[in-house]
Design a protein around this motif. Sequence first.
Motif, PDB file in Angstrom:
ATOM      1  N   VAL A 143       0.651  -1.362  -0.160  1.00 37.77           N
ATOM      2  CA  VAL A 143       0.422  -0.375  -0.149  1.00 37.77           C
ATOM      3  C   VAL A 143       0.322   1.153   0.136  1.00 37.77           C
ATOM      4  O   VAL A 143       1.325   2.303  -0.661  1.00 37.77           O
TER       5      VAL A 143
ATOM      6  N   PHE B 140      -9.502   6.866  -1.880  1.00 39.70           N
ATOM      7  CA  PHE B 140      -9.630   7.066  -0.024  1.00 39.70           C
ATOM      8  C   PHE B 140     -10.258   8.510  -0.456  1.00 39.70           C
ATOM      9  O   PHE B 140     -10.844   8.128   1.462  1.00 39.70           O
TER      10      PHE B 140
ATOM     11  N   ALA C 198      -9.822  -0.001   6.538  1.00 40.01           N
ATOM     12  CA  ALA C 198      -8.718  -0.718   5.235  1.00 40.01           C
ATOM     13  C   ALA C 198      -9.039  -1.453   4.329  1.00 40.01           C
ATOM     14  O   ALA C 198      -9.630  -1.488   3.504  1.00 40.01           O
TER      15      ALA C 198
ATOM     16  N   ALA D 148     -11.829   0.502   1.686  1.00 42.73           N
ATOM     17  CA  ALA D 148     -10.911   1.039   0.493  1.00 42.73           C
ATOM     18  C   ALA D 148     -10.591  -0.350  -0.468  1.00 42.73           C
ATOM     19  O   ALA D 148     -10.405  -0.189  -2.154  1.00 42.73           O
ATOM     20  N   SER D 149      -9.976  -1.588  -0.124  1.00 42.02           N
ATOM     21  CA  SER D 149     -10.257  -2.777  -1.692  1.00 42.02           C
ATOM     22  C   SER D 149     -11.093  -2.239  -2.179  1.00 42.02           C
ATOM     23  O   SER D 149     -10.906  -2.380  -3.281  1.00 42.02           O
TER      24      SER D 149
ATOM     25  N   LEU E   2      -4.358  -3.862   0.254  1.00 38.29           N
ATOM     26  CA  LEU E   2      -5.291  -3.428   1.066  1.00 38.29           C
ATOM     27  C   LEU E   2      -6.115  -4.316   1.432  1.00 38.29           C
ATOM     28  O   LEU E   2      -5.881  -4.526   3.196  1.00 38.29           O
ATOM     29  N   ASN E   3      -6.309  -5.438   1.369  1.00 35.58           N
ATOM     30  CA  ASN E   3      -6.441  -6.588   1.852  1.00 35.58           C
ATOM     31  C   ASN E   3      -5.889  -7.288   3.122  1.00 35.58           C
ATOM     32  O   ASN E   3      -6.149  -7.652   4.231  1.00 35.58           O
TER      33      ASN E   3
END
Lengths: 642, 301
Positions: free
Chosen positions: B42, B103, B221, B224-225, B280-281
């Motif tokens: 990230v 974001f 988080a 976001a993905s 992100l994951n």
Amino acid sequence: MTIDAADTIDEATILNGTDIVRIQNLSVSYLSGKRQVDVLKDVTLQLRRGHVLGLVGESGSGKSTLASALLGSLRSTSFVSNGSVHVAGQDVFALAPRALRRLRTAEVAMVPQNAGNALTPTMKIGEQIAEVLHHLKGNKAAQRARAEELLRLVRLPNPGPALDRYPHQFSGGQQQRIGIAMALAANPSLLVLDEPTTGLDVVTQAAILDLLMELQETMGMSMVMVSHDLGVIDKMCTDIALLRKGAVVESGMTRSVLAQPQHAYTRGLIDSVPRIDTPGIPPGMDQAAIDAGTVREGAVELYIRTPPTKAKPVLSVRDLTIDYRRKPVPGTGPTVQDVSFEVNAGEIVALVGESGSGKSTIANAIAGLQKSEGGQMSLTGSGDESANHLRGGGNLARTVSSRPKSLRQAVQLIFQNADTSLNPRHSVRTAIARPLKLFGVKGATVERALEEVELPASFAKRLPGQLSGGQRQRVGIARAIAAGPSLVLADEVVSALDVSVQSSILRLMDTLSRDKDIGFLFITHDLAVVRSIADRVVVLYLGRIVEDGTVEEIFSDTSHPYTRLLLDSVIELGDDHKAKAQAVRDEIPDAPPELGCPFASRCPIVRDVCRTVVPPTIQVSDTHNIECHADVSELRPSIPAL
Amino acid sequence: MSAMTTTAPARKRSEPKAPSSLGRAVRSILKSRAATLGFALVIVNIAVAVLAPVLTAYDPIATDAMSALQESSAAHLLGTDALGRDTLTRTLFGGQYALAISFTATGLTVLLGSVIAGIAAYRGGIVDDIITRVLDSVLAVPAILSMLVVVTIFGTGPWVIILAVVVVFTGGVTRIVRAAAMDVMPKDFITAAKARGEGMFSILFREVFPNVLDIILVEFAMRASWVVLLISSLSFLGFGASPPTPDWGLMVAENRNLMAVVPMATLSPIAALASLIVGLNLAADGLAKSFGIDRMKEVLG
């Protein structure tokens, strides 16, 4: 080789049936970084079959760790660093998982402290009990029959229909009975109880303990009971072991240990317990003297509180009525009805009653967190000092959002559970500074507030997680006092604390009430604490006042039958437990009756008029009132109090 | 009035250093290889997007017909596309649009979702019922469908996309944060704040949110993905970034017909996108785990 030999001898004696538990040199530790910290240090204990062992100690003494070690269970980070635990002849920490499971299902069972949390909220009671009936797996009808039998055994009312109800439909005492029923499912030879009655009120506690005692006698079970309550241990246990910082400091037969304690710690614990038959706050524990091993000689020096001399009311409640019902239910009355009492400046008034008697509801109404339906509540400015922020007091009938700031400032709360009364993410400074800023208290600082509760100023930086229970409770008190209140509502503030810490918090409340002329409304079900600190007492039953008077009058011979029930249910150290009268101990009804005396359904001297007519006030003295239809002479016990 | 006995042992103890839960979280993330990799991915993606103009000499937009459809070479490490633009340059720039929009959108979603969740948990009763029912019905509609509806009504453009994301994802965030906030609500420090007469928002931001911050961060988080993926899908479908913006989703759409000629023009934005989403994951998982351990430690004392 020699070890092997010793083991066989041990097993032989155990199989002959003398000891159910044999703990030898047990040490349990965990690693903090690279340092090994001992939770239990070299504990050696035995328990004979059919005996009951009480494990006593302050919080953090390792008593719960020891109890769960009997089931071969430790916290994931802890390990046995030395010694062994034998239960029914088997070394529990050497057993294979399958054998350990068999031990736990057949030999040892545990009753958790809070059965309400231990029961699954989404599962019917019957199904939950069926889960532990391993030997009846697959046979639904047999499981159900056995579950019902178990519930009957623990005296749950209507055991059949109860199987189809969910945990939240039972009271705390009933949940505890269900917890015991589940533990008894497989006829264990050893029952481990972790604080089985902590959090229950005196009447429920007495009932649960009577049940346990009876079960123990009829089934010939052995029990290990963890408690911080010496009275409970004295009543229940044949053997006792006192733990301090993970080590057994004294053990032996309960009666002889408690009558003639050899260790300073035992002496200190016994001395810290407030007594129902003697007024005064017991001394706190002097840990340094205990470390030095000095056993105190002579009588206990109790601190006797002097009530304020002039009666200047801060809080006055008149005919307060609170109704939770959306619409009237036939046969029931409002939750709280016609409650009137006063709290004077500098006075500590105790509001006592079982759980469900409406104590907290009334406190919430005074704090403005609960709407009231009728009556008046008002606050009068107290003392000259506080007059500058509170002129003429105010009307408390409205809820907090529509109260003026001065009134919100004047009523402050302290809570039972110091763990949840402070936001874990806020430092002590943030917690105390908030009311200071919100109410614009002049000349007050966080350091001053900490000083007033006898904590060092450096504590301001700490988070609640870095404080002990007693310290957290002090911070909670500091937050309330910082606002400069004239009335403090203290809801069960000492019941979650160790007796050793309890007395220091009680003394702090005494000091604050006198120095700052603050009136305290002290809500509790612990009558011994009431005796030690309260000036006046209001006894509440199902939201109605049944008796009120000075503390001496309440504890005198003339009392309302309900007060008598409360007093008789108290389990004290050194009582003749067997001889103590078995009072009416059915549970408090869900809702108060629409007519008559609220206590009529449980009263031993009930008469027809009680069920229909609100009882008159018997004025025993200027300050002592009893609401009852009976004659004053009937309110005195036929046998003088023990 | 020194009738009190002092708690001497507690005072003598040396002051322990305040353990910051953030510090503990960072340490526990660094312990897990997967979480470290996730955060690294990230951070690299964000750094590349920000530093793209410095990292390459080419212009991501200017066309150069003379060098169209080239394969990898020293001049163009990943070759060029049909309009002669350097694939590496466009891939480096390609994260800017997706990252900035997603974001921002996720931030707004999580903020709005948390506030709504707080209100629902604080007020309870009928307010809570209405909020949860409305959000449940929003959640019942597939995400991409509601996004397409918003985009069709309001046209394209970054703010429309952000609005669409907020509409679609707020429900999920609210549900999770509400559950966590409900746990905090009955605690005595909330009662104390209510008794002081603090307002709802003061209680939410001072007392409630600090206690559910871990859940909010993990939620951020994880969302976001999803959002990155969704926004790239929109770009791919022609509703997101418009040409000639260098954007991963758009690049895949533009170059997929030339897969046989210049495979890198399609594969490199896909690889970049995949790295961001996997990152992100993993980061979300790592956060959840480290906060989970955090919570366990609090419980165990």
